[in-house]
Design a protein around this motif. Structure first.
Motif, mmCIF file in Angstrom:
data_model
loop_
_atom_site.group_PDB
_atom_site.id
_atom_site.type_symbol
_atom_site.label_atom_id
_atom_site.label_comp_id
_atom_site.label_asym_id
_atom_site.label_seq_id
_atom_site.Cartn_x
_atom_site.Cartn_y
_atom_site.Cartn_z
ATOM 1 N N THR A 266 0.791 -1.236 0.000
ATOM 2 C CA THR A 266 0.000 0.000 0.000
ATOM 3 C C THR A 266 0.823 1.286 0.000
ATOM 4 O O THR A 266 0.282 2.346 -0.291
ATOM 5 C CB THR A 266 -0.936 0.034 1.220
ATOM 6 N N ASP A 268 2.891 2.700 -1.902
ATOM 7 C CA ASP A 268 3.123 3.428 -3.150
ATOM 8 C C ASP A 268 1.878 4.141 -3.664
ATOM 9 O O ASP A 268 1.952 4.900 -4.635
ATOM 10 C CB ASP A 268 3.622 2.443 -4.219
ATOM 11 N N ILE A 269 0.728 3.929 -3.017
ATOM 12 C CA ILE A 269 -0.532 4.480 -3.522
ATOM 13 C C ILE A 269 -0.507 6.009 -3.529
ATOM 14 O O ILE A 269 -0.942 6.647 -4.486
ATOM 15 C CB ILE A 269 -1.723 3.972 -2.680
ATOM 16 N N ALA A 272 1.733 7.238 -6.512
ATOM 17 C CA ALA A 272 1.809 6.416 -7.719
ATOM 18 C C ALA A 272 1.643 7.261 -8.983
ATOM 19 O O ALA A 272 2.374 7.085 -9.964
ATOM 20 C CB ALA A 272 0.731 5.322 -7.676
#
Length: 366
Positions: A266, A268-269, A272
């Motif tokens: 999670t 990198d959300i 991103a």
């Protein structure tokens, strides 16, 4: 003692070179995305091509095979390392004759299939080299493994992204190399994409030949790979494939591993979009690929020095949380800046000055 030091140096150089080849493929793939954008590939086509990155996220599904199935004479990892890298080298050499045609005609599906298979192989190579480096340095300093990985991957990525895009560009080489040296201008760079791809493939094969010639006859590396039987009998026990997968399942039953997995899935959300769309926006707004490639030059030192610094400190997750907050803030700044680029990119005061923030490098007006 000098003999042991020579073996250590040889092992360090070997692991760095193997990770360099891995970084070469990763950087080359990012360059392909720039070429696709340069040839006016749509966002949908870029999205299709991005499927090639999934093998790195799913390599745990086939990683146990490398620990369970191998030929004893070659060792647990040379059994897989040699054929994987020879296959990658052959693919690159064959691809060199067709890559420019595939890019110019935007044969996205064909490119995606080819590079998906290449990424599958390089993800497998990553598993093998990770295991090999841990074994080589487990009796000395386990931190050598991560240090070699960082140095090798960053240098390989730099060579196949910044060096490729910059010196393949006729504009850059004419302006900054041929003109200062009073050489006649040409319509091509110092080398073509075909020549660079062929060179990359040949390096995979050459490295394999060197490994076989230097290590296999002496069997020094092979003995190390087979876990140093006298000192590590327990580790040398060969597990069946089902037992290896069972061990992984037991590992993920631990609470700490579950929490760590959630973090990795999670984290990198939040950035991103800025990580993976910024370059495409810059190309869309008229920034040339060779200019974008220069972004990696100052970040090269950061990607090497920061992991070296982090290896000397405690409480890594605490430092990760501090950096994460800072990175989210920079992602917002970068998104705002990208929003205003259409209004400033063609102004006389727009100057591509590099501002390095965490993992991002952004353009700021002078």
């Amino acid at each position: 003692m000098p003999r042991k030091q020579n073996h250590l140096t040889l092992h360090i150089l070997t692991i760095i070179i193997l990770y360099l080849l891995q970084g070469f493929v990763q950087g080359f793939t990012s360059s392909i995305q720039l070429y696709l954008a340069f040839y006016k590939a749509s966002w949908q086509e870029q999205g299709i091509f991005s499927w090639i990155f999934y093998p790195f996220s799913l390599k745990i599904l086939w990683a146990p095979i490398f620990d369970s199935i191998y030929h004893y004479r070659f060792g647990r990892y040379l059994t897989w390392l040699i054929p994987i890298q020879i296959t990658i080298g052959i693919i690159f050499i064959i691809l060199s004759f067709y890559l420019e045609y595939l890019l110019i005609n935007r044969q996205i599906v064909t490119l995606t299939i080819i590079f998906f298979f290449i990424y599958f192989l390089i993800a497998s190579q990553d598993v093998v080299v990770d295991g090999l480096s841990v074994l080589l340095f487990s009796n000395l300093n386990p931190q050598y493994a991560s240090t070699c990985q960082t140095i090798g991957q960053v240098i390989g990525y730099f060579l196949s992204s910044t060096v490729l895009i910059t010196f393949e560009s006729s504009n850059f080489t004419n302006e900054y190399i041929r003109k200062p040296l009073s050489l006649p201008e040409r319509s091509s760079g110092l080398f073509s994409l075909k020549e660079f791809t062929f060179f990359g493939g040949s390096q995979f094969i050459i490295v394999n030949i060197i490994i076989l010639v230097i290590f296999f006859p002496k069997k020094s590396l092979n003995k190390t790979i087979n876990f140093n039987i006298q000192n590590k009998k327990k580790m040398n026990k060969k597990l069946y494939l089902s037992e290896t997968y069972s061990s992984i399942l037991k590992l993920f039953q631990k609470k700490c591993m579950c929490e760590y997995s959630v973090i990795l899935l999670t984290f990198d959300i939040g950035f991103a979009a800025t990580n993976y769309m910024t370059i495409l926006f810059l190309l869309e707004y008229g920034i040339t690929p060779d200019t974008i490639a220069l972004i990696n030059i100052p970040s090269l030192a950061i990607h090497i020095l920061v992991p070296l610094f982090m290896s000397q400190i405690q409480r890594h997750l605490q430092w990760f949380s501090y950096g994460y907050i800072f990175r989210l803030i920079t992602a917002i700044v970068l998104a705002i800046y990208i929003y205003f680029i259409p209004d400033i990119v063609h102004r006389s005061y727009f100057c591509p000055k590099l501002d390095i923030v965490d993992n991002n490098v952004i353009y700021v007006p002078a």
